[in-house]
Design a protein around this motif. Structure first.
Motif, PDB file in Angstrom:
ATOM      1  N   ALA A  67     -80.597 -23.491 -44.324  1.00  0.00           N
ATOM      2  CA  ALA A  67     -81.846 -22.738 -44.255  1.00  0.00           C
ATOM      3  C   ALA A  67     -82.411 -22.680 -42.840  1.00  0.00           C
ATOM      4  CB  ALA A  67     -82.880 -23.343 -45.207  1.00  0.00           C
ATOM      5  N   GLN A  76     -82.515 -19.501 -40.707  1.00  0.00           N
ATOM      6  CA  GLN A  76     -83.588 -18.536 -40.865  1.00  0.00           C
ATOM      7  C   GLN A  76     -84.656 -18.696 -39.778  1.00  0.00           C
ATOM      8  OE1 GLN A  76     -84.780 -19.506 -44.850  1.00  0.00           O
ATOM      9  NE2 GLN A  76     -83.098 -18.376 -45.795  1.00  0.00           N
ATOM     10  N   ASP A  77     -84.632 -19.834 -39.077  1.00  0.00           N
ATOM     11  CA  ASP A  77     -85.594 -20.091 -38.003  1.00  0.00           C
ATOM     12  C   ASP A  77     -85.046 -19.747 -36.620  1.00  0.00           C
ATOM     13  OD1 ASP A  77     -87.417 -21.189 -39.885  1.00  0.00           O
ATOM     14  OD2 ASP A  77     -86.371 -23.104 -39.786  1.00  0.00           O
ATOM     15  N   ASP A  91     -82.600  -9.115 -44.693  1.00  0.00           N
ATOM     16  CA  ASP A  91     -83.260 -10.374 -44.344  1.00  0.00           C
ATOM     17  C   ASP A  91     -84.775 -10.222 -44.275  1.00  0.00           C
ATOM     18  OD1 ASP A  91     -83.278 -13.124 -43.525  1.00  0.00           O
ATOM     19  OD2 ASP A  91     -83.668 -12.434 -41.481  1.00  0.00           O
ATOM     20  N   ARG A  92     -85.253  -9.005 -44.091  1.00  0.00           N
ATOM     21  CA  ARG A  92     -86.699  -8.769 -44.005  1.00  0.00           C
ATOM     22  C   ARG A  92     -87.352  -8.602 -45.372  1.00  0.00           C
ATOM     23  NH1 ARG A  92     -86.864  -4.429 -38.924  1.00  0.00           N
ATOM     24  NH2 ARG A  92     -85.720  -5.744 -37.434  1.00  0.00           N
ATOM     25  N   ASN A 124     -83.135 -14.107 -49.587  1.00  0.00           N
ATOM     26  CA  ASN A 124     -82.781 -14.913 -48.429  1.00  0.00           C
ATOM     27  C   ASN A 124     -81.305 -15.289 -48.324  1.00  0.00           C
ATOM     28  OD1 ASN A 124     -85.497 -15.074 -47.556  1.00  0.00           O
ATOM     29  ND2 ASN A 124     -85.887 -16.724 -49.017  1.00  0.00           N
ATOM     30  N   TRP A 125     -80.576 -15.280 -49.443  1.00  0.00           N
ATOM     31  CA  TRP A 125     -79.254 -15.901 -49.441  1.00  0.00           C
ATOM     32  C   TRP A 125     -78.160 -14.923 -49.858  1.00  0.00           C
ATOM     33  CZ3 TRP A 125     -78.859 -20.594 -47.347  1.00  0.00           C
ATOM     34  CH2 TRP A 125     -80.028 -21.359 -47.236  1.00  0.00           C
ATOM     35  N   PRO A 175     -77.269 -17.761 -45.453  1.00  0.00           N
ATOM     36  CA  PRO A 175     -78.431 -16.875 -45.573  1.00  0.00           C
ATOM     37  C   PRO A 175     -78.188 -15.515 -44.917  1.00  0.00           C
ATOM     38  CG  PRO A 175     -78.789 -18.462 -43.826  1.00  0.00           C
ATOM     39  CD  PRO A 175     -77.463 -18.810 -44.430  1.00  0.00           C
ATOM     40  N   ALA A 228     -80.034 -14.209 -42.851  1.00  0.00           N
ATOM     41  CA  ALA A 228     -80.388 -14.359 -41.438  1.00  0.00           C
ATOM     42  C   ALA A 228     -79.170 -14.690 -40.588  1.00  0.00           C
ATOM     43  CB  ALA A 228     -81.456 -15.443 -41.286  1.00  0.00           C
TER      44      ALA A 228
END
Length: 446
Positions: free
Chosen positions: A161, A164-165, A238-239, A244-245, A261, A263
């Motif tokens: 996860a 995603q950052d 992703d937006r 998310n996955w 993800p 992202a």
């Protein structure tokens, strides 16, 4: 969400000092529970995905900061992890690792140091990976007299996860920092990249093609174009809130994310778009020799797109050093020769069932090329099994983890067999790969 997951991990005993990173690998009931609950999918701490390098720290300072980041964000950071690779042994000999290694030690970027500044191999890992993916190749380069440096891409080393950052600009900043450090501190530099790390390294060299002391670019399973041609959609999906996955797996592999993800796909697309055929055709290419390893049946990256990329790169008008280029191709040499021409140095290998060195291996996977068969975790006798082809089929997933399997790339033909497929995580032709790398380096290093 991270706090909730971390509390569940504490309650269930995950990361307790009495277990090791290897205990879960063959415990199928715990694996199935982890897959369902996502207990290893989320990092702890804040959402900071990158190590601070804004002050251009020394490489030793960067390594310390990265290790501290791992200990802060990886929920299994302090889990004992007795995986005794050749690189672990070398780092212990240099007193950079303790005798009893933990997860954070094995995921940290590292530097295997020679007693000179003659030459360095700087290695970039792939998407969802960690510097641990280089524990076979790093030992090889060190034996060849190189100092070996690795880095940790932002968003990696903690839990899936965390990707995603991460931001692509952080990847670029790290690549630029590491390459400039190496170029300023060593007389001769070899840049290496695996998968998405290969795309990142290549794009950075194309952006600044005139660094004088870079001697070669070496790429393993380079990310040219995804096998799935819809990868460009990931940045838009992703937006979408709560979407998310792409894949949700058990994430029992301590060194590589198994969940994926949207992202992450968006980040990879940004990296690959910078080395597309169109981008390279318009670019000023660095005049440095190129070494590439590619499997013809790669199901992560489009092998033909990689060959097309090489054709653009292999331009004697732009790069007089093309005479040193080399391709190691796991497949039929004629397919590569037809596109690249008879003058391109192509070393080809393919598996024959039941015959060494492949034995029970059908074909070569994207993720296997960088690991030796003797690798204690990913090798022929290693405990870890990659079964991500069966995320929607619990019965086959369970059978893959503990039952009789076939071994190879996750092609449609392999997945149609009666036995489930364990995706190949090592390279049966690794000894030949080292010989080919040595031949290439003998050409290009002075």
């Amino acid at each position: 969400m991270r706090i909730v997951i971390f509390m569940l991990m504490l309650i269930s005993g995950v990361g307790h000092s009495s277990e090791t990173c290897l205990d879960i690998v063959s415990d199928v009931d715990t694996i199935m529970a982890a897959k369902e609950q996502g207990r290893y999918r989320y990092a702890i701490g804040d959402g900071q995905a990158a190590v601070d390098i804004s002050d251009n720290p020394s490489f030793a300072t960067y390594l310390r900061r990265a290790n501290q980041w791992l200990k802060t964000h990886n929920p299994r950071a302090h889990t004992p992890c007795p995986v005794n690779t050749a690189t672990v042994q070398l780092l212990q000999q240099q007193q950079q690792l303790p005798a009893n290694t933990q997860v954070h030690h094995l995921l940290s970027p590292f530097e295997l140091r020679q007693h000179n500044n003659d030459k360095v191999a700087l290695l970039f890992h792939g998407l969802t990976d960690s510097p641990f993916s280089y524990h076979s190749l790093a030992a090889y380069f060190y034996r060849q007299g190189f100092t070996v440096r690795t880095v940790l891409l932002p968003g990696h080393g903690s839990a899936a996860a965390q990707l995603q950052d991460a931001e692509f600009s952080q990847w670029q900043q790290l690549a630029r920092y590491a390459i400039n450090r190496a170029a300023n501190e060593f007389e001769q530099v070899v840049i290496g990249g695996y998968s998405t790390g290969a795309a990142l390294a290549m794009a950075e060299l194309v952006a600044e093609p005139d660094r004088a002391n870079i001697r070669a670019l070496m790429l393993w399973s380079p990310a040219s174009e995804p096998h799935n041609k819809n990868g460009w959609l990931a940045k838009w999906i992703d937006r979408v809130p709560f979407v998310n996955w792409i894949d949700k797996d058990a994430d029992i592999d301590f060194a590589k994310y198994e969940s994926f993800p949207f992202a992450a796909a968006a980040l990879a697309h940004q990296a690959m778009s910078r080395i597309s055929q169109d981008a390279l055709t318009e670019a000023e290419l660095p005049n440095i020799p190129l070494f590439v390893v590619q499997s013809e049946v790669d199901t992560t990256i489009d092998a033909r797109a990689t060959l097309n990329m090489l054709k653009v790169w292999h331009d004697p008008q732009k790069r007089p050093q093309t005479r040193h280029d080399m391709l190691v191709f796991y497949g039929q040499q004629q397919a590569a020769k037809a596109l690249l021409g008879a003058a391109f140095d192509i070393r080809s290998y393919s598996c024959q069932r039941g015959q060494p060195p492949c034995e029970d291996v059908i074909d070569i996977s994207h993720i296997g090329v960088v690991n030796a068969p003797q690798h204690p975790y990913y090798g022929r006798q290693g405990l870890y099994r990659n079964c991500g082809s069966y995320l929607e089929d619990d019965a086959r997933y369970r059978q893959c983890k503990v039952g009789e399997v076939i071994v190879g790339e996750r092609t449609a033909a392999n997945l149609s067999q009666q036995r489930p497929l364990k995706r190949l995580t090592y390279n049966p032709f690794y000894a030949q790969l080292e010989q080919d790398m040595s031949a290439f380096l003998a050409r290009v290093m002075q």
